[in-house]
Design an enzyme around this catalytic site. Structure first.
Site, PDB file in Angstrom:
ATOM      1  N   ASP A   1     -12.597  -9.747  -1.205  1.00 52.53           N
ATOM      2  CA  ASP A   1     -13.921  -9.795  -0.584  1.00 52.53           C
ATOM      3  C   ASP A   1     -14.801  -8.838  -1.378  1.00 52.53           C
ATOM      4  OD1 ASP A   1     -12.899  -7.378   0.477  1.00 52.53           O
ATOM      5  OD2 ASP A   1     -12.781  -8.156   2.515  1.00 52.53           O
TER       6      ASP A   1
ATOM      7  N   HIS B   1     -10.498  -5.590  -2.603  1.00 54.34           N
ATOM      8  CA  HIS B   1     -11.589  -5.399  -1.639  1.00 54.34           C
ATOM      9  C   HIS B   1     -12.682  -4.617  -2.369  1.00 54.34           C
ATOM     10  CE1 HIS B   1      -9.362  -6.821   1.832  1.00 54.34           C
ATOM     11  NE2 HIS B   1      -8.345  -6.026   1.530  1.00 54.34           N
TER      12      HIS B   1
ATOM     13  N   GLU C   1       0.796  -1.238   0.000  1.00 52.84           N
ATOM     14  CA  GLU C   1       0.000   0.000   0.000  1.00 52.84           C
ATOM     15  C   GLU C   1       0.824   1.282   0.000  1.00 52.84           C
ATOM     16  OE1 GLU C   1      -2.704  -0.463   3.297  1.00 52.84           O
ATOM     17  OE2 GLU C   1      -3.605  -2.264   2.449  1.00 52.84           O
TER      18      GLU C   1
ATOM     19  N   GLU D   1      -6.563 -10.366  -1.447  1.00 57.56           N
ATOM     20  CA  GLU D   1      -7.401 -10.114  -0.253  1.00 57.56           C
ATOM     21  C   GLU D   1      -8.864 -10.000  -0.661  1.00 57.56           C
ATOM     22  OE1 GLU D   1      -5.838  -6.852   2.101  1.00 57.56           O
ATOM     23  OE2 GLU D   1      -3.763  -7.473   1.763  1.00 57.56           O
TER      24      GLU D   1
ATOM     25  N   ASN E   1       2.018  -5.188  -3.192  1.00 57.46           N
ATOM     26  CA  ASN E   1       0.606  -5.473  -2.913  1.00 57.46           C
ATOM     27  C   ASN E   1      -0.137  -4.162  -2.617  1.00 57.46           C
ATOM     28  OD1 ASN E   1      -1.400  -7.614  -2.300  1.00 57.46           O
ATOM     29  ND2 ASN E   1      -1.325  -6.820  -0.206  1.00 57.46           N
TER      30      ASN E   1
END
Ligand code: 9MR
Length: 470
Positions: free
Chosen positions: A280, A249, A170, A278, A212
């Protein structure tokens, strides 16, 4: 999935060595240089097994304190073959006081995963967030040194145990700038990211090293383009980067968009692997989950998908019910959609994206038989195990073993050196000291188990040595 690199000779770090290592020891993440056969529908009954049949992994974030919850571990052990520690490998967890390292919680997750044949993604070595207090208070060259020391120490501790690292997490800003996020690490100099990658490369030359980030899914976003330009620059200058993780996400503010596949394939074309790290999705739309899986399967170098938790109640955004299992552990429609997409998906009959280095192993000169020859029932007692060839890629192949005559069984399979088993599903594996003889025990997933063998130049069929009912 197990990373099984038992060689004594540690290759030298560095970009050229890294490419060779990655291609030679690729474990489950390999997709480079592979000439894919057209895919066929597969019939896996779990996420991990179905993904493995497509040459991918299916992972989840794991919270260490939940490993004592048997409802949680039942799903974890049954469905997934890659694990990311949700918080336990972060900087505040692993170096709570400067130079005092603490690995207990992370080791527990790593041991749980590896003892059950799952692989581990390390998350994360350098990040502006979840820094321990001592690091938050640092700046300048002292912080740069402390960060590099952290990377070196932690990557060394987990060397050989993680297949990939989110080296930097990030580091780009949201919004329209396309530039770096301000942070104490960024203020040590714009080269802090490549310095972290070089330190990780020196500490663990065999792990795949990834950048990432989140909100990098939409190809038109400035942040996506900013990361893309950094990766292109790193590749052109030989900074040792192997992969890019897309957190993915998805929610109402940051929804899935159909150019996601373009994003994945555009990064892959730079010569890096891509992973969904990750995942979702707010509301867990089955159609959207299906699209995400199809997008990954459409990109040869998209070699795995990780969801950020198992049940909705495990999610960092539990109120959005974004995961594949209900809070009571039952499968949601999104689960069925993902499994179907994995089983129906086809691997593209494409050539791999351009890479600067050729494969290190010669392609096979003789195609292996496509059907299993008649087998003599192997010794053992109370059951019979029959091995069948399954999907084959340029560097590896899958085998399926069907057991009849017992529901609790132990099957011994041998591969021929320098072959290595890099991935298994639907059983609990263990190995002899040579690493070439695998003992697979039933784990309640039925009577067909599978495994991936890295050919390393030898395409002979693994042999079933025995089947024993227990
Ligand atoms: O899921 C993690 C949650 O338990 C932590 O409280 C949070 C703290 O920063 O981090 C969450 O995981 C994040 C991941 O490490 C990086 N990408 C975003 C994830 C969700 O916030």
């Amino acid at each position: 999935m197990i990373e099984r690199c038992h060689g004594d000779t540690r290759p030298q770090a560095g970009p050229r060595a890294r490419t060779a290592i990655v291609l030679a020891a690729a474990a489950l993440l390999a997709a480079t240089g592979a000439a894919f056969l057209p895919g066929t529908a597969s019939a896996g009954t779990t996420l991990g097994a179905s993904a493995a049949e497509k040459g991918r992994y299916f992972g989840t974030a794991v919270a260490g304190f939940k490993l004592s919850d048997s409802a949680y571990t039942t799903i974890l052990n049954r469905e997934f073959n890659m694990v990311t520690a949700e918080n336990e490998m972060k900087i505040d967890a692993t170096e709570p006081q400067q130079n005092q390292f603490s690995y207990g919680a992370a080791d527990q997750i790593v041991n749980h995963a590896r003892s059950r044949g799952m692989s581990v993604r390390g998350h994360t070595l350098a990040w502006h967030s979840q820094q321990p207090g001592w690091m938050q208070n640092m700046s300048g060259s002292a912080l740069r040194q402390a960060m590099l020391n952290h990377v070196t120490q932690v990557a060394t501790h987990f060397r050989g145990q993680v297949v990939a690292w989110d080296v930097v997490n990030e580091a780009f800003a949201d919004g329209s700038s396309g530039g770096r996020r301000d942070s104490n690490l960024q203020r040590t100099g714009n080269d802090w990211i490549e310095a972290a990658f070089r330190a990780a490369d020196a500490a663990d030359p065999n792990a795949k090293l990834c950048y990432n980030d989140y909100n990098t899914d939409n190809w038109t976003h400035a942040k996506t383009q900013g990361v893309y330009n950094m990766v292109r620059d790193f590749k052109s200058r030989g900074v040792p980067i192997d992969c890019v993780g897309f957190q993915s996400h998805f929610n109402n503010d940051s929804p899935y968009v159909s150019n996601y596949r373009t994003t994945l394939s555009s990064f892959a074309a730079l010569g890096v692997d891509v992973q969904i790290t990750e995942l979702d999705i707010q509301g867990a739309s089955a159609a959207t989950y299906r699209s995400v899986v199809e997008d990954c399967l459409a990109v040869a170098r998209c070699n795995g998908i990780t969801v950020w938790g198992i049940r909705d109640s495990d999610s960092w955004r539990a109120s959005q019910t974004p995961l594949l299992f209900n809070s009571n552990g039952s499968k949601k429609p999104a689960y069925d959609a993902v499994l179907a997409a994995l089983n129906n998906g086809t691997t593209p009959p494409t050539t791999a994206p351009p890479t600067t280095n050729p494969p290190t192993t010669a392609p096979p000169t003789t195609a292996p038989p496509t059907t299993a020859p008649p087998t003599t029932p192997p010794p053992g007692s109370g059951c019979t195990a029959t091995l069948q060839d399954s999907t084959r890629w340029g560097d590896r192949f899958n085998s399926l073993v069907t057991v009849s005559g017992a529901s609790n069984w132990t099957v011994v399979v041998a591969v021929t050196p320098p072959q290595k088993v890099s991935n298994t599903w639907n059983g609990s594996p263990s190995w002899d000291s040579s690493g070439n003889v695998m003992t697979m025990r039933s784990n309640g997933s039925g009577n067909v188990f599978g495994f991936t063998t890295m050919a390393n130049g030898n395409w002979s069929r693994p042999q079933v040595r025995s089947c024993t009912a227990s």
